[in-house]
Motif scaffolding. Structure first.
Motif, short mmCIF file in Angstrom:
data_model
loop_
_atom_site.label_atom_id
_atom_site.label_comp_id
_atom_site.label_asym_id
_atom_site.label_seq_id
_atom_site.Cartn_x
_atom_site.Cartn_y
_atom_site.Cartn_z
N GLN A 1 87.84 37.87 -32.52
CA GLN A 1 88.58 39.08 -32.88
C GLN A 1 89.54 39.43 -31.75
OE1 GLN A 1 86.20 42.63 -33.28
NE2 GLN A 1 87.86 43.78 -34.20
N ILE A 2 90.76 39.80 -32.11
CA ILE A 2 91.76 40.23 -31.14
C ILE A 2 92.29 41.59 -31.59
CG2 ILE A 2 94.01 39.74 -30.09
CD1 ILE A 2 93.44 36.74 -30.81
N ILE A 3 92.15 42.57 -30.72
CA ILE A 3 92.66 43.91 -31.00
C ILE A 3 93.93 44.08 -30.18
CG2 ILE A 3 92.20 46.39 -30.84
CD1 ILE A 3 89.14 45.55 -30.88
N THR A 4 95.05 44.37 -30.85
CA THR A 4 96.32 44.57 -30.17
C THR A 4 96.64 46.05 -30.13
OG1 THR A 4 97.13 42.46 -31.02
CG2 THR A 4 98.79 44.00 -30.20
N PHE A 50 92.70 31.01 -24.66
CA PHE A 50 91.33 31.25 -25.08
C PHE A 50 90.95 30.21 -26.12
CE2 PHE A 50 92.12 35.13 -23.03
CZ PHE A 50 91.00 35.94 -23.02
N THR A 51 89.76 29.67 -25.99
CA THR A 51 89.23 28.77 -27.01
C THR A 51 87.98 29.42 -27.57
OG1 THR A 51 90.09 26.85 -25.83
CG2 THR A 51 88.39 26.45 -27.49
N ALA A 52 88.05 29.75 -28.85
CA ALA A 52 86.94 30.42 -29.52
C ALA A 52 85.83 29.41 -29.85
CB ALA A 52 87.43 31.10 -30.79
N LYS A 53 84.66 29.92 -30.15
CA LYS A 53 83.53 29.06 -30.50
C LYS A 53 83.79 28.22 -31.73
CE LYS A 53 80.20 31.96 -28.17
NZ LYS A 53 79.12 32.90 -28.25
N ASP A 54 84.66 28.73 -32.63
CA ASP A 54 84.99 27.96 -33.84
C ASP A 54 86.12 26.96 -33.60
OD1 ASP A 54 87.30 29.50 -33.70
OD2 ASP A 54 86.98 30.52 -35.61
N GLY A 55 86.56 26.84 -32.34
CA GLY A 55 87.63 25.90 -32.00
C GLY A 55 89.02 26.48 -32.04
#
Length: 157
Positions: free
Chosen positions: A2-5, A135-140
């Motif tokens: 999740q990214i909150i801008t 950033f590399t998320a857990k889902d790739g």
């Protein structure tokens, strides 16, 4: 991931909040004092702040977060510019405050912050130590935060 801008009110830069485990978050470029309130309203506590560079419009929300014990990180090169004329506080008549980085990244260095993989890429130009964070998320999924390295129609947008 999740990214909150949070877009600035008036002059400033976008701030990004990345929620991590246990209601904690990584904040990128806390541009305004209201960032601490935004985190609280969302039930989040900042654990890390990543600075793309030290210009005042990217750090103006930092004092409130530092009072909460956040760890501030930036590039090795940028750390040496904090508190100097390179931060352009004086140029824009912004009230100066003291802060420092708790930890730095070397170019290409990767760290795990709040369970998230973050790699710093040195992108000098806007400042000598400007950085992007990959950033590399857990889902790739991969997400690049560029600060003022890239502009779209206006500074920091």
């Amino acid at each position: 991931m999740q990214i909150i801008t949070l877009s600035p009110r008036g002059f400033g830069a976008n701030t990004y909040i990345i929620p991590t485990a246990e209601n904690r978050a990584i904040v990128i470029d806390p541009s305004q004092p209201r960032i601490a309130d935004e985190l609280q309203q969302r039930g989040l506590r900042a654990e890390y702040v990543l600075l793309t560079h030290c210009h005042f419009d990217h750090v103006f929300g930092l004092p409130a977060l530092q009072q909460q014990g956040v760890k501030v990180l930036c590039s090795e090169v940028e750390k040496g510019l904090i508190g100097t004329s390179a931060d352009v506080f004086d140029l824009f008549g912004a009230p100066r405050f003291a802060y420092t980085a708790d930890e730095t990244f070397a170019d290409g260095e990767e760290k795990i912050l709040g369970g998230v993989s973050v790699k710093m890429l040195l992108t000098p130009g806007h400042t000598a130590g400007s950085a992007c964070y990959l950033f590399t998320a857990k889902d790739g999924g991969r997400y690049l935060f560029t600060g003022d390295t890239l502009f779209s129609d206006s500074i920091g947008r």
